[in-house]
Scaffold this active site. Structure first.
Site, PDB file in Angstrom:
ATOM      1  N   HIS A  71      -3.871  12.000  -1.993  1.00  0.00           N
ATOM      2  CA  HIS A  71      -4.482  13.296  -2.308  1.00  0.00           C
ATOM      3  C   HIS A  71      -3.936  13.814  -3.616  1.00  0.00           C
ATOM      4  O   HIS A  71      -2.930  13.323  -4.125  1.00  0.00           O
ATOM      5  CB  HIS A  71      -4.336  14.301  -1.161  1.00  0.00           C
ATOM      6  CG  HIS A  71      -2.985  14.929  -1.018  1.00  0.00           C
ATOM      7  ND1 HIS A  71      -1.915  14.292  -0.431  1.00  0.00           N
ATOM      8  CD2 HIS A  71      -2.522  16.155  -1.382  1.00  0.00           C
ATOM      9  CE1 HIS A  71      -0.861  15.107  -0.421  1.00  0.00           C
ATOM     10  NE2 HIS A  71      -1.199  16.237  -0.999  1.00  0.00           N
ATOM     11  N   HIS A  73      -2.840  17.047  -6.361  1.00  0.00           N
ATOM     12  CA  HIS A  73      -2.317  18.404  -6.543  1.00  0.00           C
ATOM     13  C   HIS A  73      -2.854  18.906  -7.884  1.00  0.00           C
ATOM     14  O   HIS A  73      -2.289  18.584  -8.920  1.00  0.00           O
ATOM     15  CB  HIS A  73      -0.781  18.399  -6.563  1.00  0.00           C
ATOM     16  CG  HIS A  73      -0.162  18.214  -5.215  1.00  0.00           C
ATOM     17  ND1 HIS A  73       1.199  18.088  -5.035  1.00  0.00           N
ATOM     18  CD2 HIS A  73      -0.722  18.150  -3.979  1.00  0.00           C
ATOM     19  CE1 HIS A  73       1.452  17.942  -3.732  1.00  0.00           C
ATOM     20  NE2 HIS A  73       0.300  17.964  -3.072  1.00  0.00           N
ATOM     21  N   ASP A  84       3.042  18.557   3.367  1.00  0.00           N
ATOM     22  CA  ASP A  84       2.833  17.134   3.073  1.00  0.00           C
ATOM     23  C   ASP A  84       3.923  16.284   3.735  1.00  0.00           C
ATOM     24  O   ASP A  84       3.641  15.221   4.304  1.00  0.00           O
ATOM     25  CB  ASP A  84       2.898  16.879   1.554  1.00  0.00           C
ATOM     26  CG  ASP A  84       1.658  17.380   0.816  1.00  0.00           C
ATOM     27  OD1 ASP A  84       0.607  17.522   1.458  1.00  0.00           O
ATOM     28  OD2 ASP A  84       1.770  17.616  -0.400  1.00  0.00           O
ATOM     29  N   CYS A 130       6.569 -13.970   1.819  1.00  0.00           N
ATOM     30  CA  CYS A 130       6.012 -14.583   3.034  1.00  0.00           C
ATOM     31  C   CYS A 130       7.095 -14.795   4.093  1.00  0.00           C
ATOM     32  O   CYS A 130       6.831 -14.681   5.289  1.00  0.00           O
ATOM     33  CB  CYS A 130       5.249 -15.865   2.710  1.00  0.00           C
ATOM     34  SG  CYS A 130       6.206 -17.201   1.977  1.00  0.00           S
ATOM     35  N   HIS A 195       4.662 -21.961   1.067  1.00  0.00           N
ATOM     36  CA  HIS A 195       4.124 -20.763   1.713  1.00  0.00           C
ATOM     37  C   HIS A 195       4.181 -20.914   3.227  1.00  0.00           C
ATOM     38  O   HIS A 195       3.776 -21.942   3.769  1.00  0.00           O
ATOM     39  CB  HIS A 195       2.686 -20.536   1.249  1.00  0.00           C
ATOM     40  CG  HIS A 195       2.057 -19.311   1.851  1.00  0.00           C
ATOM     41  ND1 HIS A 195       2.585 -18.050   1.678  1.00  0.00           N
ATOM     42  CD2 HIS A 195       0.963 -19.157   2.638  1.00  0.00           C
ATOM     43  CE1 HIS A 195       1.836 -17.174   2.330  1.00  0.00           C
ATOM     44  NE2 HIS A 195       0.845 -17.820   2.927  1.00  0.00           N
ATOM     45  N   HIS A 207      -0.066 -13.455   7.222  1.00  0.00           N
ATOM     46  CA  HIS A 207       0.756 -14.002   6.139  1.00  0.00           C
ATOM     47  C   HIS A 207       0.769 -13.109   4.920  1.00  0.00           C
ATOM     48  O   HIS A 207       0.027 -12.117   4.842  1.00  0.00           O
ATOM     49  CB  HIS A 207       0.292 -15.426   5.780  1.00  0.00           C
ATOM     50  CG  HIS A 207      -1.052 -15.530   5.143  1.00  0.00           C
ATOM     51  ND1 HIS A 207      -1.373 -16.526   4.264  1.00  0.00           N
ATOM     52  CD2 HIS A 207      -2.154 -14.758   5.258  1.00  0.00           C
ATOM     53  CE1 HIS A 207      -2.625 -16.369   3.865  1.00  0.00           C
ATOM     54  NE2 HIS A 207      -3.117 -15.313   4.452  1.00  0.00           N
TER      55      HIS A 207
HETATM   56 ZN   LIG Z   1      -0.078  18.039  -1.080  1.00  0.00          ZN
END
Ligand SMILES: [Zn+2]
Length: 235
Positions: A71, A73, A84, A130, A195, A207
């Protein structure tokens, strides 16, 4: 990857400018590990507040994994308000806030409270990679603490063979067919198995590929062709 995340930030900045002076709200979602920014409707009637439209949230959730709530400001710093901070903690999701002052955007990013989720992680070699995902999965899902290994960036191009050299030390043995929670080793962009992924029921991999966000995806042909080993944990 960094480029895709920067593109998300740039898209969120453009959205924030368009919504000014109201707060803009959106989501970063990832499908198959690739993030993008999705603008959402702000239902709040007040200027310095946002309520993400629940239909937009549901639609985004159908399209991918939610990586962050974003968001803006308007005319202020991106420091989180007390509201927040509380909402971020309760959401257990990552929050990114963009402050827009005189057309200049600055960012404040808060990761999800508590343990890192297994999906949607940003790759940082040797820290969030990984093998980190495999260790976290074993700890969270099975209560097993696997050994950690120091790893240099790009070890697979420097003659290293970390997975093959260490899997027995870490308590694994090779197997022919994977079962839920077993490890799949693959040689991706390298002659050695560089990997590692978790194989899950339904023929799905959990993964974390270099340059992608961690994710679940189908164990398809491209991965099968590169598979060198299935490993099962014996302790
Ligand atoms: Zn805020």
């Amino acid at each position: 990857m960094t480029e895709l995340l920067n593109k998300c930030r740039a898209d969120a900045e453009a959205h924030a400018l368009a919504e000014h002076p109201r707060e803009a709200v959106g989501l970063v979602i990832a499908s198959r590990g690739k993030p993008r920014y999705v603008p959402c409707r702000n239902q709040s009637e007040e200027l310095d507040h946002f309520i993400l439209h629940p239909e937009d949230y549901a639609a985004a959730e159908d399209e991918g994994d939610i990586v962050a709530v974003v968001h803006s400001h308007p005319d202020a710093s991106p420091e989180p308000s007390l509201h927040d901070i509380a909402s971020h903690a309760a959401s257990r999701m990552a929050w990114w806030i963009v402050g827009l002052r005189d057309g200049v955007a600055t960012w404040h990013e808060m990761s999800a409270a508590g343990e890192m989720p297994l999906e949607g992680r940003v790759f940082v070699h040797g820290a969030i990679d990984c093998y980190t995902l495999i260790r976290d999965y074993y700890r969270q899902a099975r209560g097993i603490h696997l050994l950690d290994f120091y790893r240099q960036d790009d070890w697979w191009h420097k003659g290293g063979n970390l997975y093959l050299e260490n899997f027995e030390k870490a308590g694994f043995v090779a197997t022919y067919t994977p079962r839920n929670g077993d490890v799949v080793l693959m040689a991706i962009g390298s002659p050695t198995p560089c990997h590692g992924a978790i194989w899950l029921d339904g023929d799905v991999l959990l993964h974390h590929l270099y340059g992608r966000l961690s994710c679940r995806e189908v164990y398809g042909a491209a991965y099968r062709e590169r598979t060198t080993h299935f490993l099962t944990y014996r302790g």
